[in-house]
Scaffold this active site. Sequence first.
Site, PDB file in Angstrom:
ATOM      1  N   ARG A  59      40.667  21.780  45.258  1.00  0.00           N
ATOM      2  CA  ARG A  59      39.580  21.644  46.233  1.00  0.00           C
ATOM      3  C   ARG A  59      38.365  20.968  45.619  1.00  0.00           C
ATOM      4  O   ARG A  59      37.581  20.313  46.321  1.00  0.00           O
ATOM      5  CB  ARG A  59      39.241  23.009  46.850  1.00  0.00           C
ATOM      6  CG  ARG A  59      40.380  23.526  47.742  1.00  0.00           C
ATOM      7  CD  ARG A  59      40.082  24.890  48.314  1.00  0.00           C
ATOM      8  NE  ARG A  59      40.098  25.946  47.334  1.00  0.00           N
ATOM      9  CZ  ARG A  59      41.171  26.675  47.013  1.00  0.00           C
ATOM     10  NH1 ARG A  59      42.323  26.463  47.614  1.00  0.00           N
ATOM     11  NH2 ARG A  59      41.096  27.616  46.092  1.00  0.00           N
ATOM     12  N   GLU A  96      40.532  35.133  38.974  1.00  0.00           N
ATOM     13  CA  GLU A  96      40.266  36.411  39.642  1.00  0.00           C
ATOM     14  C   GLU A  96      41.610  37.101  39.920  1.00  0.00           C
ATOM     15  O   GLU A  96      41.704  38.320  39.952  1.00  0.00           O
ATOM     16  CB  GLU A  96      39.505  36.159  40.953  1.00  0.00           C
ATOM     17  CG  GLU A  96      38.963  37.407  41.603  1.00  0.00           C
ATOM     18  CD  GLU A  96      38.304  37.128  42.955  1.00  0.00           C
ATOM     19  OE1 GLU A  96      38.101  35.956  43.307  1.00  0.00           O
ATOM     20  OE2 GLU A  96      37.994  38.109  43.650  1.00  0.00           O
TER      21      GLU A  96
HETATM   22  P1  AMP Z   1      36.975  32.229  38.921  1.00  0.00           P
HETATM   23  O1  AMP Z   1      37.708  31.502  37.817  1.00  0.00           O
HETATM   24  O2  AMP Z   1      37.202  33.705  38.873  1.00  0.00           O
HETATM   25  O3  AMP Z   1      35.519  31.863  38.963  1.00  0.00           O
HETATM   26  O4  AMP Z   1      37.643  31.760  40.291  1.00  0.00           O
HETATM   27  C1  AMP Z   1      37.337  30.523  40.842  1.00  0.00           C
HETATM   28  C2  AMP Z   1      38.557  29.737  41.242  1.00  0.00           C
HETATM   29  O5  AMP Z   1      39.509  30.531  41.912  1.00  0.00           O
HETATM   30  C3  AMP Z   1      38.177  28.634  42.193  1.00  0.00           C
HETATM   31  O6  AMP Z   1      38.934  27.467  41.880  1.00  0.00           O
HETATM   32  C4  AMP Z   1      38.532  29.179  43.566  1.00  0.00           C
HETATM   33  O7  AMP Z   1      39.133  28.181  44.356  1.00  0.00           O
HETATM   34  C5  AMP Z   1      39.496  30.316  43.309  1.00  0.00           C
HETATM   35  N1  AMP Z   1      39.059  31.578  43.913  1.00  0.00           N
HETATM   36  C6  AMP Z   1      38.712  32.713  43.254  1.00  0.00           C
HETATM   37  N2  AMP Z   1      38.381  33.693  44.085  1.00  0.00           N
HETATM   38  C7  AMP Z   1      38.496  33.192  45.322  1.00  0.00           C
HETATM   39  C8  AMP Z   1      38.260  33.716  46.637  1.00  0.00           C
HETATM   40  N3  AMP Z   1      37.845  34.985  46.827  1.00  0.00           N
HETATM   41  N4  AMP Z   1      38.469  32.889  47.687  1.00  0.00           N
HETATM   42  C9  AMP Z   1      38.876  31.609  47.508  1.00  0.00           C
HETATM   43  N5  AMP Z   1      39.123  31.065  46.304  1.00  0.00           N
HETATM   44  C10 AMP Z   1      38.927  31.825  45.219  1.00  0.00           C
END
Ligand code: AMP
Length: 176
Positions: A59, A96
Site C-alpha cells: 500500500r 503487529e
Molecule cells: P507495524 O509494523 O506494527 O507498525 O505495522 C504496520 C504495517 O502492518 C503496515 O504496513 C500496515 O499495513 C500493517 N498493519 C498493522 N496493523 C494494521 C491494522 N490494524 N490495520 C491495517 N494494517 C495494519
Amino acid sequence: MNWVKDYVTTIADYPKPGIMFRDVTTIFESDVAYNRMVEEFVRHLRDKKIDKVAGIEARGFILGGAIAHRLGIGFITVRKAGKLPRETHSVNYMLEYGEDALEVHCDAIRKGDNILIVDDLIATGGTAIATHELITMAGGRVTDCVFIIDLPDLGGADKLRAKGCDVFSLTAYEGE
Ligand code: AMP
C-alpha cells in the site's frame, strides 16, 4: 483529519481475532479521497528537502508513488524478501501480527540522500523501523515518515521520532 475516517473501512478480527484491520483501499478507490489525501501530504512535504520517496510494499507503493510524482522526485521500492532482482540489503522485523523480512536494492540510494518513508499505517513501528534500518544501511538519511493512519498507543511513531524523523499522519485511532 476527520474526513479521512469517512473513507477508511474497519474490519474486526482480520486477519486474526482481536485485530481491527483499517482498510485504506476504500480511500484509493475514491477519486475525491485519493486526490485529496495526496494533496494533504504534498502540502506538508513540499518545502522540505527530500531526495527520494521509499514506499513500503504494497500500500506504500500506491501512496508513495503518487507523492513522489507530485514532488517530482524518484521512488524506491521496499519489498518483501526475494522480490528484488539486484543485490539487496535485508532486515527481519516483527509485525503487529507475525514476522517477515524487508529488502531494498543496495544501489537505490546515493550516500547522504534525504529519504521520506511512506506506508499506509503505523502500529508498533516494526515495519517502519526495519525500513529506516535498510535506508541507513544503503547510505541514506530518513528525515521524514508519513502514514495515512497512526495507532499512537502502539508507539511506532514515537520510536521513529526518537530516531530524529519528522512523523506525520492524516488521522489516528486511539486505544488499539
Ligand atoms: P507495524 O509494523 O506494527 O507498525 O505495522 C504496520 C504495517 O502492518 C503496515 O504496513 C500496515 O499495513 C500493517 N498493519 C498493522 N496493523 C494494521 C491494522 N490494524 N490495520 C491495517 N494494517 C495494519
